[in-house]
Design a protein around this motif. Structure first.
Motif, PDB file in Angstrom:
ATOM      1  N   ASN A  97      63.453  -7.052  53.866  1.00 42.89           N
ATOM      2  CA  ASN A  97      64.730  -7.715  53.097  1.00 42.89           C
ATOM      3  C   ASN A  97      64.345  -8.828  52.426  1.00 42.89           C
ATOM      4  O   ASN A  97      65.116  -9.258  51.368  1.00 42.89           O
ATOM      5  CB  ASN A  97      65.686  -8.062  54.198  1.00 42.89           C
ATOM      6  CG  ASN A  97      66.597  -7.121  54.927  1.00 42.89           C
ATOM      7  OD1 ASN A  97      66.074  -5.755  54.676  1.00 42.89           O
ATOM      8  ND2 ASN A  97      67.508  -7.395  55.515  1.00 42.89           N
ATOM      9  N   SER A  98      63.116  -9.621  52.307  1.00 48.09           N
ATOM     10  CA  SER A  98      62.785 -10.658  51.585  1.00 48.09           C
ATOM     11  C   SER A  98      61.321 -10.909  51.655  1.00 48.09           C
ATOM     12  O   SER A  98      60.545 -10.354  52.861  1.00 48.09           O
ATOM     13  CB  SER A  98      63.571 -11.963  51.824  1.00 48.09           C
ATOM     14  OG  SER A  98      63.092 -12.488  53.369  1.00 48.09           O
ATOM     15  N   GLY A  99      60.488 -11.592  50.964  1.00 53.45           N
ATOM     16  CA  GLY A  99      59.233 -11.995  51.172  1.00 53.45           C
ATOM     17  C   GLY A  99      59.116 -12.975  52.349  1.00 53.45           C
ATOM     18  O   GLY A  99      58.151 -12.622  53.192  1.00 53.45           O
ATOM     19  N   TYR A 100      59.968 -13.721  52.670  1.00 49.54           N
ATOM     20  CA  TYR A 100      59.988 -14.592  53.916  1.00 49.54           C
ATOM     21  C   TYR A 100      60.000 -13.551  55.110  1.00 49.54           C
ATOM     22  O   TYR A 100      59.044 -13.723  56.081  1.00 49.54           O
ATOM     23  CB  TYR A 100      60.865 -15.443  53.933  1.00 49.54           C
ATOM     24  CG  TYR A 100      60.902 -16.458  55.292  1.00 49.54           C
ATOM     25  CD1 TYR A 100      60.279 -17.537  54.754  1.00 49.54           C
ATOM     26  CD2 TYR A 100      61.465 -16.066  56.454  1.00 49.54           C
ATOM     27  CE1 TYR A 100      59.998 -18.640  55.929  1.00 49.54           C
ATOM     28  CE2 TYR A 100      61.391 -17.045  57.551  1.00 49.54           C
ATOM     29  CZ  TYR A 100      60.531 -18.272  57.271  1.00 49.54           C
ATOM     30  OH  TYR A 100      60.390 -19.280  58.307  1.00 49.54           O
ATOM     31  N   ASP A 101      60.852 -12.539  55.319  1.00 48.17           N
ATOM     32  CA  ASP A 101      60.835 -11.493  56.287  1.00 48.17           C
ATOM     33  C   ASP A 101      59.504 -10.710  56.211  1.00 48.17           C
ATOM     34  O   ASP A 101      58.955 -10.537  57.581  1.00 48.17           O
ATOM     35  CB  ASP A 101      61.936 -10.407  56.179  1.00 48.17           C
ATOM     36  CG  ASP A 101      63.561 -11.405  56.456  1.00 48.17           C
ATOM     37  OD1 ASP A 101      63.273 -12.201  57.186  1.00 48.17           O
ATOM     38  OD2 ASP A 101      64.233 -10.608  56.093  1.00 48.17           O
ATOM     39  N   ALA A 102      59.039 -10.357  55.249  1.00 52.55           N
ATOM     40  CA  ALA A 102      57.864  -9.601  55.484  1.00 52.55           C
ATOM     41  C   ALA A 102      56.688 -10.440  55.766  1.00 52.55           C
ATOM     42  O   ALA A 102      55.913  -9.868  56.879  1.00 52.55           O
ATOM     43  CB  ALA A 102      57.273  -9.108  53.881  1.00 52.55           C
ATOM     44  N   ASN A 103      56.539 -11.614  55.588  1.00 52.10           N
ATOM     45  CA  ASN A 103      55.350 -12.498  55.805  1.00 52.10           C
ATOM     46  C   ASN A 103      55.603 -12.813  57.529  1.00 52.10           C
ATOM     47  O   ASN A 103      54.612 -12.799  58.141  1.00 52.10           O
ATOM     48  CB  ASN A 103      55.184 -13.564  54.972  1.00 52.10           C
ATOM     49  CG  ASN A 103      54.455 -13.441  53.994  1.00 52.10           C
ATOM     50  OD1 ASN A 103      53.565 -12.506  53.857  1.00 52.10           O
ATOM     51  ND2 ASN A 103      54.855 -14.235  52.854  1.00 52.10           N
ATOM     52  N   ILE A 104      56.837 -13.204  57.768  1.00 51.78           N
ATOM     53  CA  ILE A 104      57.116 -13.451  59.240  1.00 51.78           C
ATOM     54  C   ILE A 104      56.659 -11.965  60.139  1.00 51.78           C
ATOM     55  O   ILE A 104      56.275 -12.190  61.211  1.00 51.78           O
ATOM     56  CB  ILE A 104      58.790 -13.809  59.434  1.00 51.78           C
ATOM     57  CG1 ILE A 104      58.995 -15.290  58.962  1.00 51.78           C
ATOM     58  CG2 ILE A 104      59.067 -13.662  60.796  1.00 51.78           C
ATOM     59  CD1 ILE A 104      58.550 -16.247  59.822  1.00 51.78           C
ATOM     60  N   GLY A 105      57.428 -10.817  59.445  1.00 51.25           N
ATOM     61  CA  GLY A 105      56.992  -9.652  60.345  1.00 51.25           C
ATOM     62  C   GLY A 105      55.743  -9.414  60.499  1.00 51.25           C
ATOM     63  O   GLY A 105      55.349  -9.012  61.529  1.00 51.25           O
ATOM     64  N   PHE A 106      54.901  -9.440  59.220  1.00 49.63           N
ATOM     65  CA  PHE A 106      53.607  -9.092  59.272  1.00 49.63           C
ATOM     66  C   PHE A 106      52.362 -10.113  60.284  1.00 49.63           C
ATOM     67  O   PHE A 106      52.084  -9.727  61.220  1.00 49.63           O
ATOM     68  CB  PHE A 106      52.947  -9.054  57.832  1.00 49.63           C
ATOM     69  CG  PHE A 106      51.431  -8.648  57.930  1.00 49.63           C
ATOM     70  CD1 PHE A 106      51.205  -7.562  57.556  1.00 49.63           C
ATOM     71  CD2 PHE A 106      50.367  -9.501  58.071  1.00 49.63           C
ATOM     72  CE1 PHE A 106      49.751  -7.022  57.480  1.00 49.63           C
ATOM     73  CE2 PHE A 106      49.212  -9.046  58.014  1.00 49.63           C
ATOM     74  CZ  PHE A 106      48.653  -7.968  57.886  1.00 49.63           C
ATOM     75  N   PHE A 107      52.557 -11.274  59.871  1.00 48.81           N
ATOM     76  CA  PHE A 107      51.812 -12.119  60.638  1.00 48.81           C
ATOM     77  C   PHE A 107      52.018 -12.714  62.116  1.00 48.81           C
ATOM     78  O   PHE A 107      51.338 -13.032  62.792  1.00 48.81           O
ATOM     79  CB  PHE A 107      51.658 -13.434  59.902  1.00 48.81           C
ATOM     80  CG  PHE A 107      50.833 -13.341  58.577  1.00 48.81           C
ATOM     81  CD1 PHE A 107      49.640 -13.370  58.493  1.00 48.81           C
ATOM     82  CD2 PHE A 107      51.746 -13.193  57.432  1.00 48.81           C
ATOM     83  CE1 PHE A 107      48.793 -12.944  57.440  1.00 48.81           C
ATOM     84  CE2 PHE A 107      50.877 -12.878  56.084  1.00 48.81           C
ATOM     85  CZ  PHE A 107      49.568 -12.924  56.130  1.00 48.81           C
ATOM     86  N   SER A 108      53.490 -12.355  62.683  1.00 42.77           N
ATOM     87  CA  SER A 108      53.870 -12.360  63.923  1.00 42.77           C
ATOM     88  C   SER A 108      53.381 -11.528  64.607  1.00 42.77           C
ATOM     89  O   SER A 108      53.372 -11.364  65.962  1.00 42.77           O
ATOM     90  CB  SER A 108      55.256 -12.649  63.986  1.00 42.77           C
ATOM     91  OG  SER A 108      56.084 -11.514  63.514  1.00 42.77           O
ATOM     92  N   SER A 109      53.049 -10.150  64.088  1.00 41.98           N
ATOM     93  CA  SER A 109      52.746  -9.174  65.065  1.00 41.98           C
ATOM     94  C   SER A 109      51.318  -8.323  64.875  1.00 41.98           C
ATOM     95  O   SER A 109      51.144  -7.565  65.782  1.00 41.98           O
ATOM     96  CB  SER A 109      53.912  -7.904  64.556  1.00 41.98           C
ATOM     97  OG  SER A 109      53.725  -7.481  63.316  1.00 41.98           O
ATOM     98  N   VAL A 110      50.982  -8.417  63.611  1.00 40.76           N
ATOM     99  CA  VAL A 110      49.467  -7.674  63.419  1.00 40.76           C
ATOM    100  C   VAL A 110      48.525  -8.428  64.042  1.00 40.76           C
ATOM    101  O   VAL A 110      47.622  -7.902  64.840  1.00 40.76           O
ATOM    102  CB  VAL A 110      49.423  -7.572  61.842  1.00 40.76           C
ATOM    103  CG1 VAL A 110      47.974  -7.018  61.626  1.00 40.76           C
ATOM    104  CG2 VAL A 110      50.398  -6.557  61.331  1.00 40.76           C
ATOM    105  N   PRO A 111      48.047  -9.818  63.574  1.00 47.50           N
ATOM    106  CA  PRO A 111      46.889 -10.413  64.384  1.00 47.50           C
ATOM    107  C   PRO A 111      47.398 -10.613  65.775  1.00 47.50           C
ATOM    108  O   PRO A 111      48.378 -11.242  65.998  1.00 47.50           O
ATOM    109  CB  PRO A 111      46.957 -11.729  63.663  1.00 47.50           C
ATOM    110  CG  PRO A 111      47.682 -11.554  62.435  1.00 47.50           C
ATOM    111  CD  PRO A 111      48.772 -10.365  62.735  1.00 47.50           C
TER     112      PRO A 111
END
Length: 385
Positions: A97-111
Motif C-alpha cells: 500500500n505504500s513504501g513505508y508498508d513495503a519496508n516495514i513488511g520486508f525488514f520485519s520479516s525477512v532477516p
C-alpha cells in the motif's frame, strides 16, 4: 480530559528547539518541493489511460473490500504486478500500500534471529522501523563509506564464525538518498555482497522514473538487477501516484505473502490505484519525460557553480539538491524568504537531519523552467552568501 503530561512535555521540548512540525497548506508557488519529478500526477493522459483500464475491468469497485488474502485480490493486481516485473526485469513483484508498508513488511520479516543487517547511517526511517520490529542484529556503517562497510562486515562475520553462530548477512542501501540526493557506489556494494555472500537490498524510491533508459531506476541503469536480492520501488515520487512494490524472486514474493504483516493485515488498494500505476508505467514506456528532467538537473548545477554556491550544496546528479543552511531558525527563515517570493522550497530541520546539517531541499522537475531555476538560485545567493 487532560492531555497526557509526558506527551505535552515532548511537544514543548520540540517547540523549544524550533523543530515543531505543522501541516502546511497547499503548494501555491513554483514547485521546488514535491516528489512529482516527472509531473505525472497532473498529466491528463495518465488519468485518461487509468480510466480506460478501469472501463475494461469487470467488475469495477470503489474499494477492495478486504485484504488481498481475503476478498481484496482483484484482477488488476495480477496485471499490475506483471507489468512491474517485466519493466524492472525481475522474476516477480509484490505490491504494497505504500513504501513505508513495503519496508516495514520486508525488514520485519525477512532477516531472521541470528542474521546480520548492515545499513547505511542515512537509511530511510521506514527501513529503520522495520529493522526494529525484526529479530536480526543490525549494524550501521558510515554514509556511502565502502571501507567502513567492509570493515564492519569482516569483523562481525569473523566474530560469528568464532562462536559458531550461523546466520545470513544483508546489506541495505538506497540508490538515491532523500536527504542529500546522492548515491552510493552500487557496483562496489554489489561486489562486497558477493565477496561475503550477503543479500543486497536497495530502496529505489527516488531513482525510479529518474534513472535508466526509461526511468527503470539506478540498479537497472548499472545492469545490477540480477545481483540484487530485493529492490523496493515506490510510486508516490516520480510515478505520481501511490503504493510500492518489492521486486525479487518468486520465492521472495511467496515468503512476503505469508509473513509480511503490513501486507497480510491491511485492506488492499482499490482498483483505481492499480489502474493509475499501470497508466504511469505506460507513460514511461511510451513517452518518458526524463530527458527534460535531466536537462533541468544539468542546468541547475551549472547555475549553482556560476553563482559561487557549489560549496553550500551537496553534490548530486539526482532530482534532489540540498543547500546546507545550519540551524533550524536560520534555515526556516531562508525558506520563508524564498516562499514569499513565490518559490516553494522546503526547509529540512533537525532532528530529521543531524544538528548543524539543516538544509534547504530543492526538488527538480521536468516541468520547471530555466527562468524559474535561475531566479530561485539568484535569490538564494542573496540569503546564504
Amino acid at each position: 480530559m487532560e492531555f497526557p503530561k509526558k506527551l505535552a512535555k515532548k511537544l514543548e521540548e520540540r517547540a523549544d528547539r524550533d523543530a515543531l512540525r505543522r501541516l502546511p497548506g497547499p503548494v501555491s508557488g513554483v514547485d521546488f518541493s514535491s516528489n512529482d519529478y516527472l509531473g505525472l500526477s497532473k498529466l491528463p493522459v495518465v488519468a485518461e489511460e487509468a480510466a480506460r483500464i478501469l472501463r475494461k475491468s469487470t467488475p469495477v469497485g470503489n474499494g477492495a473490500t478486504g485484504s488481498r488474502l481475503l476478498t481484496g485480490n482483484h484482477l488488476l493486481y495480477a496485471g499490475t504486478e506483471a507489468v512491474l516485473a517485466g519493466f524492472h526485469r525481475a522474476e516477480a513483484a509484490l505490491v504494497f500500500n505504500s513504501g513505508y508498508d513495503a519496508n516495514i513488511g520486508f525488514f520485519s520479516s525477512v532477516p531472521q534471529r541470528g542474521d546480520m543487517v548492515f545499513y547505511d547511517e542515512w537509511i530511510h526511517a521506514s527501513i529503520r522501523d522495520g529493522m526494529q520490529m525484526g529479530l536480526a542484529d543490525t549494524y550501521k556503517f558510515r554514509h556511502n563509506d565502502m571501507a567502513d562497510l567492509e570493515d564492519k562486515i569482516a569483523r562481525v562475520i569473523d566474530r560469528c564464525a568464532t562462536k559458531n553462530l550461523g546466520g545470513h548477512c544483508y546489506i541495505v542501501t538506497e540508490s538515491v538518498f532523500s536527504m542529500d540526493g546522492d548515491s552510493p557506489d552500487l557496483e562496489a556494494i554489489a561486489g562486497l555482497a558477493e565477496k561475503y555472500e550477503a543479500y543486497l537490498v536497495v530502496d529505489e524510491a527516488h531513482a525510479v522514473g529518474v534513472f535508466g533508459d526509461q526511468g527503470e531506476g539506478l540498479v537497472q541503469e548499472k545492469g545490477l538487477q540480477d545481483r540484487v536480492f530485493a529492490r523496493i520501488v515506490t510510486f508516490g515520487k516520480a510515478m505520481g501516484c501511490h503504493g510500492a512494490a518489492v521486486l525479487g524472486a518468486q520465492s521472495l514474493k511467496d515468503y512476503l505473502v505469508n509473513f509480511a504483516r503490513s501486507f497480510m493485515y491491511t485492506t488492499a488498494m482499490p482498483m483505481h490505484s492499480l489502474a493509475v500505476i499501470q497508466a504511469a508505467y505506460s507513460r514511461l514506456a511510451d513517452a518518458w519525460p526524463g530527458q527534460e528532467l535531466r536537462r533541468n538537473i544539468s542546468f541547475f548545477k551549472t547555475v549553482v557553480e556560476e553563482l559561487g554556491l557549489t560549496s553550500t550544496f551537496v553534490d548530486s546528479d539526482s532530482s534532489i539538491h540540498c543547500c546546507i543552511v545550519p540551524g533550524n531558525e536560520r534555515v526556516k527563515k531562508t525558506a520563508l524568504k524564498l516562499q514569499e517570493q513565490g518559490f516553494e522550497v522546503k526547509a529540512i530541520l533537525s532532528p530529521t537531519v543531524p544538528a548543524g546539517q539543516e538544509r534547504l531541499r530543492f526538488c527538480l522537475h521536468s516541468y520547471n523552467t530555466e527562468k524559474e531555476i535561475s531566479e530561485v538560485l539568484k535569490l538564494l545567493a542573496n540569503f546564504v552568501l
